[in-house]
Write a protein that holds these residues in place. Structure first.
Motif, short mmCIF file in Angstrom:
data_model
loop_
_atom_site.label_atom_id
_atom_site.label_comp_id
_atom_site.label_asym_id
_atom_site.label_seq_id
_atom_site.Cartn_x
_atom_site.Cartn_y
_atom_site.Cartn_z
N ARG A 1 4.00 49.19 57.34
CA ARG A 1 3.46 48.97 56.00
C ARG A 1 4.58 48.72 54.99
N ARG A 2 5.69 49.45 55.14
CA ARG A 2 6.80 49.30 54.20
C ARG A 2 7.55 47.99 54.41
N ARG B 1 12.48 45.18 52.86
CA ARG B 1 11.02 45.08 52.91
C ARG B 1 10.64 43.61 52.79
N ARG C 1 3.88 53.63 59.32
CA ARG C 1 4.49 53.73 57.99
C ARG C 1 5.57 52.67 57.81
#
Length: 259
Positions: free
Chosen positions: A239-240, A68, A236
């Motif tokens: 965002r991660r 991340r 998703r």
């Protein structure tokens, strides 16, 4: 998040050997933060004060593979010189596996303790160019002296995953090389410090970013082309891994990724 550093890859040093993916420099022009995106790579970096002449204070940073984003606080004149290592070559150069640094970095004394030879990089230097020469010389010596060479199978497996932009299934990679899925798992983990599915997801993330930014595809089209199940799935992951939405891309650095 503010991108306040000028990142430049030095193309004249692109052919240092199979261990090197890129040699790069970056100098911040104001206070802020620099967002580092996961790329499935590890870097050796010299951090220094670009306003100094000669440069007498610097710190070595060894970055591990991340899953991340993270933000690096920077100040005006903070400089970086780095070498991005190809997957599979981290152990060749530094003597230990990247899995020991997954989602972590070694900074200053911790980096020197892990690889004492890095101390040779910290002597005073005339300027940034000397730091580049010193870092590339260090890599050449370490690669030449190392007995931990990447296996041909490792390069083939990594290249296959890259060529597909992370869209190949692990079973397909195994079939292409006449090996088991467990062997693919072991080879990729040893080379990158990441599970194959995670490494492939990072490559899909970067491919989608380039489709959106450089090719101006719509989010729905980019998700399809990059191999996501749908746009919501891509959102998703963005965002991660990036901390942002595909619909509103910030000004982040996209590094060059080879195979």
């Amino acid at each position: 998040m503010t991108l306040s550093a000028r990142y430049t890859e030095l193309s004249r040093l692109a052919d240092l050997g199979e261990e090197v993916e890129a040699v790069w420099t970056s100098v911040s022009d104001r206070a802020g933060s620099y967002r580092v995106l996961p790329d499935g790579r590890c870097d050796i970096i010299l951090r220094f004060d670009a306003k100094q002449r000669p440069i007498v204070e610097m710190a070595v940073v060894v970055t591990g593979p991340t899953t991340r984003f993270y933000d690096v606080p920077i100040e005006p004149g903070m400089g970086f010189v780095g070498i991005r290592l190809r997957p599979g070559c981290f152990e060749t150069v530094l003597g230990f596996e990247p899995a020991e640094l997954t989602n972590a970095n070694l900074i200053g004394p911790d980096a020197l303790a892990a690889c004492p030879d890095l101390k040779s990089l910290c002597l005073p230097a005339r300027d940034q160019n000397e730091l580049v020469e010193r870092l590339t010389g260090f890599l050449r010596r370490r690669a030449a002296d190392s007995r931990l060479k990447p296996a041909p199978l490792s390069r083939g497996v990594i290249s296959a995953i890259h060529a597909s932009g992370g869209r190949l299934r692990i079973s397909d990679v195994a079939d292409m090389h006449a090996i088991s899925e467990r062997t693919v798992q072991r080879v990729v983990f040893k080379a990158t410090g990441l599970a194959p599915k995670t490494f492939a997801a990072i490559l899909r993330f970067h491919r989608a970013l380039r489709l959106l930014r450089d090719h101006r595809l719509s989010p729905a089209s980019a998700a399809l082309e990059a191999g996501f199940s749908d746009q919501a799935h891509m959102s998703r992951v963005f965002r991660r891994m990036g901390g942002f939405s595909p619909a509103r891309l910030p000004d982040v650095t996209l590094v060059s990724l080879g195979d």
